[in-house]
Design a protein around this motif. Structure first.
Motif, PDB file in Angstrom:
ATOM      1  N   CYS A 254       0.859  -1.180   0.000  1.00 47.03           N
ATOM      2  CA  CYS A 254       0.000   0.000   0.000  1.00 47.03           C
ATOM      3  C   CYS A 254       0.899   1.235   0.000  1.00 47.03           C
ATOM      4  CB  CYS A 254      -0.896  -0.013   1.235  1.00 47.03           C
ATOM      5  SG  CYS A 254      -1.921   1.465   1.417  1.00 47.03           S
TER       6      CYS A 254
ATOM      7  N   HIS B  65       0.215   4.092   1.019  1.00 40.60           N
ATOM      8  CA  HIS B  65      -0.020   4.939   2.183  1.00 40.60           C
ATOM      9  C   HIS B  65       0.579   4.329   3.455  1.00 40.60           C
ATOM     10  CE1 HIS B  65      -1.980   8.037   4.536  1.00 40.60           C
ATOM     11  NE2 HIS B  65      -2.379   7.084   5.374  1.00 40.60           N
TER      12      HIS B  65
ATOM     13  N   ARG C 244       0.052   3.213  -8.463  1.00 43.18           N
ATOM     14  CA  ARG C 244       0.187   2.998  -7.027  1.00 43.18           C
ATOM     15  C   ARG C 244      -0.965   2.114  -6.569  1.00 43.18           C
ATOM     16  NH1 ARG C 244       1.558   9.023  -6.400  1.00 43.18           N
ATOM     17  NH2 ARG C 244       3.833   8.948  -6.395  1.00 43.18           N
ATOM     18  N   TYR C 245      -0.684   1.290  -5.577  1.00 45.04           N
ATOM     19  CA  TYR C 245      -1.684   0.378  -5.033  1.00 45.04           C
ATOM     20  C   TYR C 245      -2.009   0.783  -3.602  1.00 45.04           C
ATOM     21  CZ  TYR C 245      -0.635  -2.540  -9.039  1.00 45.04           C
ATOM     22  OH  TYR C 245      -0.465  -2.997 -10.305  1.00 45.04           O
ATOM     23  N   TYR C 246      -3.273   0.597  -3.232  1.00 49.02           N
ATOM     24  CA  TYR C 246      -3.737   0.945  -1.897  1.00 49.02           C
ATOM     25  C   TYR C 246      -4.534  -0.212  -1.330  1.00 49.02           C
ATOM     26  CZ  TYR C 246      -2.373   5.635  -3.248  1.00 49.02           C
ATOM     27  OH  TYR C 246      -1.652   6.717  -3.683  1.00 49.02           O
ATOM     28  N   CYS C 247      -4.538  -0.298   0.006  1.00 47.34           N
ATOM     29  CA  CYS C 247      -5.253  -1.396   0.656  1.00 47.34           C
ATOM     30  C   CYS C 247      -6.725  -1.082   0.890  1.00 47.34           C
ATOM     31  CB  CYS C 247      -4.571  -1.763   1.979  1.00 47.34           C
ATOM     32  SG  CYS C 247      -4.561  -0.431   3.193  1.00 47.34           S
TER      33      CYS C 247
ATOM     34  N   HIS D  43      -7.368   4.981   2.231  1.00 44.86           N
ATOM     35  CA  HIS D  43      -5.954   5.245   1.966  1.00 44.86           C
ATOM     36  C   HIS D  43      -5.753   5.789   0.558  1.00 44.86           C
ATOM     37  CE1 HIS D  43      -4.043   2.712   5.399  1.00 44.86           C
ATOM     38  NE2 HIS D  43      -4.824   3.676   5.837  1.00 44.86           N
ATOM     39  N   ARG D  44      -6.563   5.329  -0.389  1.00 41.98           N
ATOM     40  CA  ARG D  44      -6.469   5.854  -1.750  1.00 41.98           C
ATOM     41  C   ARG D  44      -6.874   7.337  -1.767  1.00 41.98           C
ATOM     42  NH1 ARG D  44      -9.749   2.961  -6.423  1.00 41.98           N
ATOM     43  NH2 ARG D  44     -11.430   3.701  -5.096  1.00 41.98           N
TER      44      ARG D  44
ATOM     45  N   PRO E 264      -0.492   8.922  -1.177  1.00 41.43           N
ATOM     46  CA  PRO E 264       0.723   8.290  -0.641  1.00 41.43           C
ATOM     47  C   PRO E 264       1.228   9.012   0.614  1.00 41.43           C
ATOM     48  CG  PRO E 264       1.190   9.409  -2.702  1.00 41.43           C
ATOM     49  CD  PRO E 264      -0.271   9.495  -2.486  1.00 41.43           C
TER      50      PRO E 264
END
Length: 83
Positions: free
Chosen positions: A48, A50, A70-73, A77-78, A82
């Motif tokens: 994630c 973040h 970018r990947y988020y959980c 958080h998205r 970041p």
């Protein structure tokens, strides 16, 4: 001589009994092993952006273009972006 013959018969009978019992135990365990033996292929893990939590790429929420993906959980958080 007679006692030796009786002892031999007992040893053979115990050997046959143990081999049959071992075969039955193996047969009883086989279905349980086969049910879980289908392993899934490994999945790509991403962090994630973040919080740094690692999760499978299929469960992650992606944002951005290919060069800056970018990947988020989670959606929160998205939204926060970041860290």
């Amino acid at each position: 001589m007679k006692y030796l013959l009786v002892l031999l018969v007992i040893v053979v009978a115990v050997g046959v009994w143990r081999s049959r019992r071992r075969a039955e135990n193996l047969d009883a365990q086989r279905p349980a092993r086969n049910a879980g033996s289908r392993l899934q292929p490994p999945q790509d893990m991403v962090a994630c952006a973040h919080c740094g939590l690692h999760l499978p790429r299929s469960d992650a929420l992606a944002q951005g273009a290919d060069a800056q993906l970018r990947y988020y959980c989670s959606a929160q958080h998205r939204a926060q972006g970041p860290a």
